[in-house]
Design a protein around this motif. Structure first.
Motif, short mmCIF file in Angstrom:
data_model
loop_
_atom_site.label_atom_id
_atom_site.label_comp_id
_atom_site.label_asym_id
_atom_site.label_seq_id
_atom_site.Cartn_x
_atom_site.Cartn_y
_atom_site.Cartn_z
N UNK A 123 -10.94 17.23 36.95
CA UNK A 123 -9.70 17.25 36.75
C UNK A 123 -9.31 18.40 35.60
N UNK A 124 -8.28 18.56 35.63
CA UNK A 124 -7.73 19.74 34.50
C UNK A 124 -6.83 19.10 33.68
N UNK A 184 -4.89 12.50 31.33
CA UNK A 184 -5.75 13.07 32.36
C UNK A 184 -7.19 12.57 32.35
N UNK A 185 -7.52 12.20 31.15
CA UNK A 185 -8.96 11.55 31.03
C UNK A 185 -9.07 10.13 31.68
N UNK A 190 -8.31 17.24 42.11
CA UNK A 190 -8.74 18.47 42.84
C UNK A 190 -10.29 18.24 43.49
N UNK A 191 -10.64 18.62 44.84
CA UNK A 191 -11.79 18.12 45.43
C UNK A 191 -12.77 19.27 44.99
N UNK A 224 -12.37 18.79 32.94
CA UNK A 224 -13.20 17.53 33.12
C UNK A 224 -13.96 17.20 34.23
N UNK A 225 -15.31 16.85 34.11
CA UNK A 225 -16.09 16.53 35.13
C UNK A 225 -16.72 15.26 35.17
N UNK A 226 -16.82 14.54 36.21
CA UNK A 226 -17.45 13.07 36.14
C UNK A 226 -19.02 13.42 36.37
#
Lengths: 153, 328
Positions: free
Chosen positions: B268-269, B278-279, B249-250, B222-224
């Motif tokens: 996020x994974x 996680x979402x 994770x950074x 997941x990427x913002x």
């Protein structure tokens, strides 16, 4: 040993700002020992949670701890809604596992109404677990509400 | 497993169901890849056939297949228009289809995710911006080339003419390249949260791995959306703090164009079972970032709290944290 964070606060009157905290000699050792017990209990809780084999077992336990500290009667559907799960079948494996492990007690009131409780008698660490969860854990349903409220225009 | 509208419901609640779900996903993935592969071959074959037929026609009759009128002075044909249309559509389609090969979402996974997110009140959707952009840019290109084909526009041997001709070449090139690059960047599944806030999804797992599939490693990255520039000190500090608290994770673990971005993102994974939590974790990280951004920088704040049990702890600069130590 039944360890409670609330008892620790009362014992040293940590929540009373009118009394200064002064520890001398034996008291200091006792305070250190209490802190040590606190961390040891937290570590035991972590160890138990990470060793729950059922996929949703850990979350179920946390949800139960939170709901039980808010309400005296908690049933399977309450937990299902609290965890944002659409079907109760997804939790059946976790319920069975936790009951077999003696972490929870399931009282069958009617065939469709089951009251769930944490087994605090056999697992005294659940007292601290409940306190931590109540104070710091936000359930998936709470998170959902927060995210939805923020995303709404 | 329930069969509904020809698509199977995936289930990851126990070992047996996980195995069955992976089997379904694998089958769908292979089927989808074969379809795409055949579509690529068909597109290339179509373009090749067009070139051969046109060449043979020209060799036999002395003019192109698209020529429909000829005078002493001018030849009226749709040569440029048709060649460019076929060429651009074939190139765009081929690259679009290759791109689809990397989009590993199978119909059942999409259905599963849609259902999971609908349950918590969010819409899992896909945006098809690249196709529309390609269409708009190419309609303009084709109109321009039709003008040339009908001799309504032509060039002289002047420097201005030379300059305009080069500009048109550049435009034609860009009208093909821009939608392709846009597709690589933005043709993804996403959930829109608020204004500019959204989360994109990458299904990153090789379902055709010969060594076998570990169900625990099938997951989604997941990427913002972009948060702020990497050089924004306050933004970077907020990003670091939120990432630490929420265990995000950074750095992006998978290679993509966005991983080279000069902007900060949240990552996020998630495994397929805990996708909801996680979402929500990354969504609330965005909410925290949005709220922190709204606090003006440069000074400490005293916040009035309605709940008397809440204790306030002022921290570095403008960071305000609440601790409910005694809120039993």
């Amino acid at each position: 040993m039944k360890f409670s964070f609330r008892n620790l606060l009362k014992k040293y009157q940590l929540d009373d700002f009118s009394i200064p905290l002064e520890l001398k000699g034996k008291e200091k050792v006792e305070f250190f020992n209490d802190l040590h017990t606190l961390l040891e209990t937290v570590c035991r809780i972590l160890n138990k949670l990470t060793n729950i084999a059922s996929l949703r077992g850990g979350q179920l336990l946390m949800s139960l701890a939170k709901l039980q500290s808010e309400s005296t009667v908690v049933n399977k559907s309450d937990i299902m809604h609290d965890l944002n799960i659409d079907r109760l079948e997804k939790l059946l494996h976790a319920f069975n596992y936790l009951e077999n492990e003696n972490y929870i007690i399931i009282e069958e009131k009617t065939p469709k109404f089951h009251v769930i409780k944490l087994n605090e008698d056999d697992n005294p660490d659940f007292i601290l677990f409940k306190e931590i969860v109540k104070m710091y854990w936000s359930s998936p349903s709470e998170n959902k509400e927060k995210a939805k409220k923020w995303s709404e225009p | 497993m329930k069969k509904n509208n020809k698509l199977l419901d995936l289930n990851f609640e126990d070992e047996e169901s996980v195995k069955l779900s992976i089997k379904i996903m694998k089958k769908e993935f292979i089927k989808k890849n074969i379809k795409i592969f055949l579509a690529i071959i068909a597109t290339i074959t179509f373009y090749g056939s067009y070139l051969i037929i046109n060449h043979l026609y020209k060799a036999s009759y002395g003019y192109s297949i698209t020529t429909f009128a000829e005078t002493d002075q001018y030849t009226y044909s749709l040569n440029l228009t048709l060649t460019w249309s076929v060429f651009s559509i074939c190139i765009f389609l081929s690259i679009y289809l290759i791109r689809l090969l990397y989009l590993k979402f199978t119909p059942s996974v999409v259905k599963y995710l849609k259902k999971e997110f609908e349950f918590i009140g969010f819409q899992f959707q896909r945006r098809y911006d690249s196709g529309i952009i390609f269409l708009i840019l190419n309609i303009l290109s084709i109109t321009l080339l039709t003008y040339f084909d009908f001799n309504l526009l032509y060039f002289f041997n002047s420097s201005t003419s030379f300059f305009i001709r080069n500009i048109i070449f550049i435009y034609l090139f860009l009208s093909l390249v821009i939608p392709i690059i846009w597709g690589f960047w933005h043709d993804k599944f996403l959930i829109k949260l608020k204004n500019k806030f959204f989360i994109t999804f990458d299904f990153q797992f090789n379902l055709l791995n010969k060594k076998g599939i570990d169900p625990n490693l099938i997951g989604i990255f997941l990427t913002s959306n972009r948060l702020c520039s990497r050089f924004n000190k306050l933004g970077k500090e907020n990003h670091r703090e939120i990432s630490e608290v929420r265990w995000l994770p950074r750095k992006k673990k998978i290679f993509s164009i966005s991983s080279m971005s000069p902007y900060l993102h949240f990552y996020e994974f998630s495994a397929l079972t805990n996708i909801q939590s996680q979402f929500l974790n990354i969504a609330l990280a965005l909410r925290d970032f949005n709220h922190q951004k709204m606090i003006p920088s440069g000074s400490n704040y005293v916040v009035s709290v309605k709940n008397p049990d809440w204790k306030i702890k002022l921290r570095l600069l403008n960071q305000v944290s609440f601790y409910r130590f005694f809120n039993f």
